[in-house]
Scaffold this motif. Structure first.
Motif, PDB file in Angstrom:
ATOM      1  N   HIS A   1      46.426 -63.612 -56.603  1.00 35.12           N
ATOM      2  CA  HIS A   1      46.785 -64.956 -57.067  1.00 35.12           C
ATOM      3  C   HIS A   1      46.461 -66.016 -56.012  1.00 35.12           C
ATOM      4  O   HIS A   1      46.152 -67.163 -56.359  1.00 35.12           O
ATOM      5  N   GLY A   2      46.537 -65.635 -54.752  1.00 35.62           N
ATOM      6  CA  GLY A   2      46.234 -66.594 -53.698  1.00 35.62           C
ATOM      7  C   GLY A   2      44.763 -66.708 -53.370  1.00 35.62           C
ATOM      8  O   GLY A   2      44.385 -67.492 -52.500  1.00 35.62           O
ATOM      9  N   ARG A   3      43.917 -65.895 -54.037  1.00 38.57           N
ATOM     10  CA  ARG A   3      42.469 -65.909 -53.770  1.00 38.57           C
ATOM     11  C   ARG A   3      42.195 -65.692 -52.280  1.00 38.57           C
ATOM     12  O   ARG A   3      41.345 -66.355 -51.677  1.00 38.57           O
ATOM     13  N   ILE A   4      42.932 -64.771 -51.688  1.00 39.41           N
ATOM     14  CA  ILE A   4      42.813 -64.511 -50.253  1.00 39.41           C
ATOM     15  C   ILE A   4      41.678 -63.527 -50.026  1.00 39.41           C
ATOM     16  O   ILE A   4      41.686 -62.418 -50.567  1.00 39.41           O
ATOM     17  N   LYS A   5      40.723 -63.913 -49.221  1.00 40.71           N
ATOM     18  CA  LYS A   5      39.512 -63.119 -49.032  1.00 40.71           C
ATOM     19  C   LYS A   5      39.523 -62.415 -47.678  1.00 40.71           C
ATOM     20  O   LYS A   5      40.254 -62.771 -46.765  1.00 40.71           O
ATOM     21  N   ASN A   6      38.670 -61.414 -47.592  1.00 44.60           N
ATOM     22  CA  ASN A   6      38.384 -60.722 -46.332  1.00 44.60           C
ATOM     23  C   ASN A   6      39.632 -60.096 -45.710  1.00 44.60           C
ATOM     24  O   ASN A   6      39.874 -60.202 -44.506  1.00 44.60           O
ATOM     25  N   VAL A   7      40.423 -59.424 -46.558  1.00 46.74           N
ATOM     26  CA  VAL A   7      41.576 -58.664 -46.092  1.00 46.74           C
ATOM     27  C   VAL A   7      41.185 -57.185 -46.057  1.00 46.74           C
ATOM     28  O   VAL A   7      40.694 -56.644 -47.058  1.00 46.74           O
ATOM     29  N   ILE A   8      41.390 -56.558 -44.926  1.00 45.65           N
ATOM     30  CA  ILE A   8      41.019 -55.153 -44.744  1.00 45.65           C
ATOM     31  C   ILE A   8      42.232 -54.401 -44.211  1.00 45.65           C
ATOM     32  O   ILE A   8      42.789 -54.766 -43.169  1.00 45.65           O
ATOM     33  N   PHE A   9      42.649 -53.370 -44.930  1.00 45.35           N
ATOM     34  CA  PHE A   9      43.743 -52.518 -44.479  1.00 45.35           C
ATOM     35  C   PHE A   9      43.178 -51.389 -43.618  1.00 45.35           C
ATOM     36  O   PHE A   9      42.191 -50.746 -43.990  1.00 45.35           O
ATOM     37  N   VAL A  10      43.811 -51.170 -42.478  1.00 44.41           N
ATOM     38  CA  VAL A  10      43.368 -50.164 -41.513  1.00 44.41           C
ATOM     39  C   VAL A  10      44.498 -49.149 -41.339  1.00 44.41           C
ATOM     40  O   VAL A  10      45.650 -49.530 -41.089  1.00 44.41           O
ATOM     41  N   SER A  11      44.169 -47.864 -41.457  1.00 48.33           N
ATOM     42  CA  SER A  11      45.212 -46.850 -41.343  1.00 48.33           C
ATOM     43  C   SER A  11      44.627 -45.544 -40.817  1.00 48.33           C
ATOM     44  O   SER A  11      43.435 -45.438 -40.535  1.00 48.33           O
ATOM     45  N   GLY A  12      45.494 -44.538 -40.703  1.00 46.88           N
ATOM     46  CA  GLY A  12      45.080 -43.217 -40.235  1.00 46.88           C
ATOM     47  C   GLY A  12      45.830 -42.149 -41.000  1.00 46.88           C
ATOM     48  O   GLY A  12      45.814 -42.123 -42.219  1.00 46.88           O
ATOM     49  N   ASP A  13      46.474 -41.232 -40.298  1.00 44.68           N
ATOM     50  CA  ASP A  13      47.470 -40.304 -40.823  1.00 44.68           C
ATOM     51  C   ASP A  13      46.927 -39.068 -41.528  1.00 44.68           C
ATOM     52  O   ASP A  13      47.459 -37.978 -41.358  1.00 44.68           O
ATOM     53  N   VAL A  14      45.871 -39.181 -42.359  1.00 46.12           N
ATOM     54  CA  VAL A  14      45.540 -38.109 -43.302  1.00 46.12           C
ATOM     55  C   VAL A  14      44.579 -37.062 -42.745  1.00 46.12           C
ATOM     56  O   VAL A  14      44.195 -36.140 -43.455  1.00 46.12           O
ATOM     57  N   HIS A  15      44.146 -37.207 -41.491  1.00 43.23           N
ATOM     58  CA  HIS A  15      43.207 -36.258 -40.871  1.00 43.23           C
ATOM     59  C   HIS A  15      41.892 -36.219 -41.656  1.00 43.23           C
ATOM     60  O   HIS A  15      41.331 -35.166 -41.952  1.00 43.23           O
ATOM     61  N   GLY A  16      41.416 -37.409 -41.941  1.00 41.73           N
ATOM     62  CA  GLY A  16      40.131 -37.635 -42.576  1.00 41.73           C
ATOM     63  C   GLY A  16      39.842 -39.121 -42.507  1.00 41.73           C
ATOM     64  O   GLY A  16      40.778 -39.941 -42.499  1.00 41.73           O
ATOM     65  N   SER A  17      38.572 -39.495 -42.425  1.00 45.64           N
ATOM     66  CA  SER A  17      38.196 -40.902 -42.292  1.00 45.64           C
ATOM     67  C   SER A  17      37.298 -41.326 -43.444  1.00 45.64           C
ATOM     68  O   SER A  17      36.488 -40.526 -43.937  1.00 45.64           O
ATOM     69  N   MET A  18      37.414 -42.605 -43.826  1.00 46.05           N
ATOM     70  CA  MET A  18      36.643 -43.101 -44.970  1.00 46.05           C
ATOM     71  C   MET A  18      36.796 -44.605 -45.064  1.00 46.05           C
ATOM     72  O   MET A  18      37.642 -45.212 -44.399  1.00 46.05           O
ATOM     73  N   THR A  19      35.983 -45.214 -45.922  1.00 43.29           N
ATOM     74  CA  THR A  19      36.187 -46.589 -46.360  1.00 43.29           C
ATOM     75  C   THR A  19      36.216 -46.590 -47.883  1.00 43.29           C
ATOM     76  O   THR A  19      35.582 -45.752 -48.526  1.00 43.29           O
ATOM     77  N   SER A  20      36.960 -47.524 -48.462  1.00 47.16           N
ATOM     78  CA  SER A  20      36.982 -47.666 -49.913  1.00 47.16           C
ATOM     79  C   SER A  20      37.269 -49.111 -50.284  1.00 47.16           C
ATOM     80  O   SER A  20      37.784 -49.889 -49.466  1.00 47.16           O
ATOM     81  N   ARG A  21      36.922 -49.456 -51.521  1.00 45.34           N
ATOM     82  CA  ARG A  21      37.008 -50.841 -51.989  1.00 45.34           C
ATOM     83  C   ARG A  21      37.861 -50.896 -53.246  1.00 45.34           C
ATOM     84  O   ARG A  21      37.713 -50.075 -54.161  1.00 45.34           O
ATOM     85  N   LEU A  22      38.755 -51.885 -53.306  1.00 47.05           N
ATOM     86  CA  LEU A  22      39.650 -52.084 -54.443  1.00 47.05           C
ATOM     87  C   LEU A  22      39.241 -53.348 -55.186  1.00 47.05           C
ATOM     88  O   LEU A  22      39.022 -54.398 -54.579  1.00 47.05           O
ATOM     89  N   ARG A  23      39.142 -53.225 -56.520  1.00 46.15           N
ATOM     90  CA  ARG A  23      38.791 -54.372 -57.367  1.00 46.15           C
ATOM     91  C   ARG A  23      39.752 -54.451 -58.548  1.00 46.15           C
ATOM     92  O   ARG A  23      40.529 -53.523 -58.793  1.00 46.15           O
ATOM     93  N   HIS A  24      39.654 -55.567 -59.285  1.00 44.27           N
ATOM     94  CA  HIS A  24      40.545 -55.807 -60.420  1.00 44.27           C
ATOM     95  C   HIS A  24      39.726 -55.919 -61.693  1.00 44.27           C
ATOM     96  O   HIS A  24      38.664 -56.556 -61.716  1.00 44.27           O
ATOM     97  N   SER A  25      40.229 -55.309 -62.754  1.00 48.29           N
ATOM     98  CA  SER A  25      39.454 -55.223 -64.000  1.00 48.29           C
ATOM     99  C   SER A  25      39.180 -56.580 -64.641  1.00 48.29           C
ATOM    100  O   SER A  25      38.160 -56.758 -65.317  1.00 48.29           O
ATOM    101  N   GLN A  26      40.062 -57.565 -64.422  1.00 51.28           N
ATOM    102  CA  GLN A  26      39.909 -58.864 -65.074  1.00 51.28           C
ATOM    103  C   GLN A  26      39.642 -60.000 -64.097  1.00 51.28           C
ATOM    104  O   GLN A  26      39.630 -61.160 -64.500  1.00 51.28           O
ATOM    105  N   ASP A  27      39.452 -59.667 -62.828  1.00 49.34           N
ATOM    106  CA  ASP A  27      39.268 -60.710 -61.811  1.00 49.34           C
ATOM    107  C   ASP A  27      38.109 -60.310 -60.899  1.00 49.34           C
ATOM    108  O   ASP A  27      38.297 -59.641 -59.886  1.00 49.34           O
ATOM    109  N   PRO A  28      36.894 -60.719 -61.244  1.00 52.61           N
ATOM    110  CA  PRO A  28      35.720 -60.299 -60.465  1.00 52.61           C
ATOM    111  C   PRO A  28      35.709 -60.838 -59.041  1.00 52.61           C
ATOM    112  O   PRO A  28      34.957 -60.339 -58.203  1.00 52.61           O
ATOM    113  N   GLU A  29      36.524 -61.848 -58.735  1.00 54.39           N
ATOM    114  CA  GLU A  29      36.568 -62.401 -57.387  1.00 54.39           C
ATOM    115  C   GLU A  29      37.434 -61.582 -56.435  1.00 54.39           C
ATOM    116  O   GLU A  29      37.353 -61.739 -55.222  1.00 54.39           O
TER     117      GLU A  29
END
Length: 463
Positions: A352-380
């Motif tokens: 709702h705030g149209r906040i861009k360039n937010v990246i969550f950084v974590s560990g814990d799972v004994h594996g590394s990766m990147t992934s992207r989250l999007r919204h079905s009705q909000d292409p921005e």
């Protein structure tokens, strides 16, 4: 003077000051520690800065170097000693003809330029087993820091900070078989872990920021807490405050340049130009009651939401020791997956705030990766995550793999649509660390094995 028994560890460092942790030793005498510094290339040392070491702080403390210049390399020497006279004070030892340890350390202050490219190292979960007071193959846990040192030595731009996002120590060795519970054994583990040669070299020169996860206390804390764990918790957090929190920005810097040693919370923020970090405490303030289930307490959640909405940073990194997403097929109640309502509040605030360039950084799972989250009705809408773990796995624990996570169902949804995510990298199933390179256009994430060799690179575009 003698070399520090632990440290020096360069902690929170800005354009004009640096916080440095060091530990001496106890021989039933008056003990002081000191640091002197100079700009690299100069010959004259600053006047030494000293602190009296106290047993209740395990003979450790933090010294603040003040009045530094931005983007400048400084050499420094550090040590501890016991004066012959028991009447000495911090003021009177300034006049003693001290012989400083010959080891030279080097640190760099932060660049004052707002839009400068910056680089970071991120890692978590460094296992070291100690049984009957003896470390088990300590070189295995330290080896990866030799690889990090090689990357840091060649980094352009220089590494601005190392983020250690949880499980820097494992107090619950072999879980219930041989956990560290006494204050003496916990302190011994910290001293052992942080004094290994390669990690010691890294932390003596690169600002290091730390946050705890469960193994700083006990596996899956506080879900597994029992009535007998109050002493364990007190001992674990006292040691954490000394060795991990003491040199970080959770402690306020007074106007006179000294650190306020009172600690009201473990979460904190720091900024490098137009890049800002919010390092959460997603472990000690959990509420597991069904009517108000939360992974962050209300005060911290409101602070995080306010920061997300009002910070003018171009890039916002949110550090959470456990994964924000993707969700695991085996929901053990420990990660954000088990706190769906609070996670949804954060996502809706971002969308709702149209906040861009937010990246969550974590560990814990004994594996590394990147992934992207999007919204079905909000292409921005777009939020990315970077997971970096482990620095050193136990031989008794498995590595994570892609099949462990749910990629064929929405993360969450409501009347306005659904949140879907996708894996944007391979899942690294070996000891590794991540290097982040932030430019005007993107965040380049490169995962490296324990020797420092490149495993894969992913680019997260900035908007």
């Amino acid at each position: 003077m003698f070399k520090p028994t632990v440290g020096p560890i360069v902690g929170h460092t800005t354009t004009d000051h640096a916080r440095i942790f060091l530990r001496g030793d106890r021989d039933n005498k008056l003990v002081f520690a000191g640091i002197r510094h100079r700009r690299k290339g100069e010959t004259n040392w600053s006047k030494g800065q000293f602190v009296q070491l106290e047993p209740h702080r395990d003979m450790s403390d933090v010294i603040v170097l003040k009045g530094l210049q931005a983007n400048t390399y400084y050499e420094y020497q550090a040590g501890w000693f016991s004066p012959l006279s028991p009447t000495h004070t911090v003021a009177t030892i300034q006049e003693l003809p001290l012989q400083w340890p010959r080891t030279l350390y080097c640190l760099r202050t932060q660049d004052a330029e707002n839009h400068a490219p910056r680089a970071y190292i991120v890692g978590s979960c460094r296992y070291l087993r100690i049984t009957a007071g003896v470390p088990s193959l300590p070189g295995l846990g330290d080896r990866i820091f030799a690889g990090i040192n090689r990357i840091a030595a060649l980094a352009d731009p220089p590494i601005s900070a190392v983020l250690m996002t949880g499980d820097q120590v494992y107090l619950d060795d072999l879980n219930k078989l041989a956990p560290d519970r006494t204050y003496k054994s916990i302190l011994f583990k910290y001293r052992t872990v942080f004094s290994q040669p390669h990690i010691a070299r890294l932390m003596s020169g690169v600002p290091t920021y730390m946050m705890l996860d469960d193994h700083e206390i006990e596996d899956n804390w506080p879900a597994n807490r029992t009535v007998n764990d109050d002493v364990l918790y007190a001992n674990a957090m006292s040691a954490y405050e000394l060795y991990q929190a003491s040199h970080g920005p959770a402690h306020e810097l007074r106007h006179d340049g000294t650190i306020n040693k009172a600690l009201n919370r473990y979460w904190y923020t720091f900024a490098h130009g137009d890049i800002e970090w919010f390092v959460t405490d997603s472990r000690t303030q959990r509420n597991l009651s069904p009517d108000n289930r939360r992974i962050l307490d209300e005060t911290q959640e409101q602070a995080l939401l306010h920061w997300l909405v009002h910070s003018r940073a171009r890039v916002k990194f949110v550090v959470t020791s456990v994964m924000f997403y993707p969700d695991s097929k085996r929901n053990d109640g420990d990660a954000w997956q088990a706190f769906a309502e609070q996670r949804m509040r954060l996502l809706e605030t971002l969308r709702h705030g149209r906040i861009k360039n937010v990246i969550f950084v974590s560990g814990d799972v004994h594996g590394s990766m990147t992934s992207r989250l999007r919204h079905s009705q909000d292409p921005e809408f777009e939020v990315n995550t970077i997971v970096s773990s482990p620095l050193c796995n136990s031989r008794l624990l498995p590595f994570a793999k892609a099949s462990d996570f749910i990629f064929d169902a929405p993360l969450a949804g409501n009347d306005s649509g659904e949140y879907h995510y996708e894996l944007t990298s391979n899942v690294v199933s070996q000891d590794n660390f991540a290097r982040l390179h932030v430019t005007a256009q993107n965040v380049q994430v490169s995962f490296h094995d324990r020797n420092g060799s490149l495993l894969q690179t992913v680019e997260i575009g900035l908007r």
